[in-house]
Design a protein around this motif. Structure first.
Motif, PDB file in Angstrom:
ATOM      1  N   TRP A  19      -3.451   4.605  -1.309  1.00 54.28           N
ATOM      2  CA  TRP A  19      -4.459   4.943  -0.310  1.00 54.28           C
ATOM      3  C   TRP A  19      -4.160   6.348   0.202  1.00 54.28           C
ATOM      4  O   TRP A  19      -2.995   6.718   0.411  1.00 54.28           O
ATOM      5  N   ALA A  64       3.673  -1.181   3.614  1.00 55.30           N
ATOM      6  CA  ALA A  64       3.170   0.147   3.299  1.00 55.30           C
ATOM      7  C   ALA A  64       4.334   1.113   3.148  1.00 55.30           C
ATOM      8  O   ALA A  64       5.320   1.032   3.885  1.00 55.30           O
ATOM      9  N   ILE A 120       0.865  -1.183   0.000  1.00 64.46           N
ATOM     10  CA  ILE A 120       0.000   0.000   0.000  1.00 64.46           C
ATOM     11  C   ILE A 120       0.902   1.233   0.000  1.00 64.46           C
ATOM     12  O   ILE A 120       1.842   1.325   0.792  1.00 64.46           O
TER      13      ILE A 120
END
Length: 189
Positions: A37, A55, A8
């Motif tokens: 995101w 992430a 992400i």
């Protein structure tokens, strides 16, 4: 394909284009998938993610609260020309410093060069041409030997702090992908 490692990419709205580009570059790598995101989306869904979820947080601590939080635990931050990146376990951060003193130093150099070129009477047209040729040679050499420095320098000379930060961020992303990504994604959690 089963077994793809999902990453992400989390960024504030001002860097969503960078995040999308980074996500795309990661997804092109064999064995990886990625998505962008927003910070808000990540925070709203963080409780549903495992600590092992990979992430990358984009933006300096003033721009991204998640960068600020992870900066405290990521001890191996590298900085090249104000392009900062680092990782620990499944989390990574990338950002541009965009420090005013970086911009001021390069602007001083730029103004010195302009001053040399504009000296009335003391620098002949021939000398000015030689200086311009010298600058072009240095410019070309930087492109060939150190493209990272070259592109950052180009934006320093532009005189815009936000542009500087954006270019440092681009540099941080590319450097992280080229120098750290493989080591980061092979970290055993």
């Amino acid at each position: 394909m089963l077994g793809k490692k999902n990453i992400i990419v989390v960024a504030p709205d001002k860097y969503k284009d960078f995040a999308r580009e980074l996500s795309h570059l990661i997804s092109k790598k064999h064995g990886f998938s990625s998505s962008y995101w927003s910070v808000e989306h990540f925070e709203a869904n963080e409780c549903n993610l495992s600590g092992e979820q990979y992430a990358i947080f984009i933006g300096n601590p003033d721009e991204n609260s998640l960068t600020e939080a992870y900066l405290r635990v990521i001890g191996n931050i590298s900085s090249k020309y104000g392009a900062c990146y680092g990782y620990d376990s499944s989390k990574a951060i990338v950002f541009g410093e965009g420090k005013e003193e970086q911009l001021q130093l390069v602007n001083q150099i730029n103004n010195s060069i302009k001053g040399i070129l504009s000296l009335e009477g003391s620098t002949s047209n021939e000398n000015r041409s030689e200086i311009l040729v010298f600058i072009d040679i240095i410019d070309d050499l930087l492109k060939k030997t150190n493209p990272v420095y070259y592109y950052i320098q180009k934006y320093f000379l532009n005189g815009q702090l936000d542009e500087l930060k954006n270019q440092q961020l681009k540099l941080a992303i590319l450097t992280f992908l080229n120098e750290e990504f493989n080591d980061w994604t092979s970290v055993e959690n």
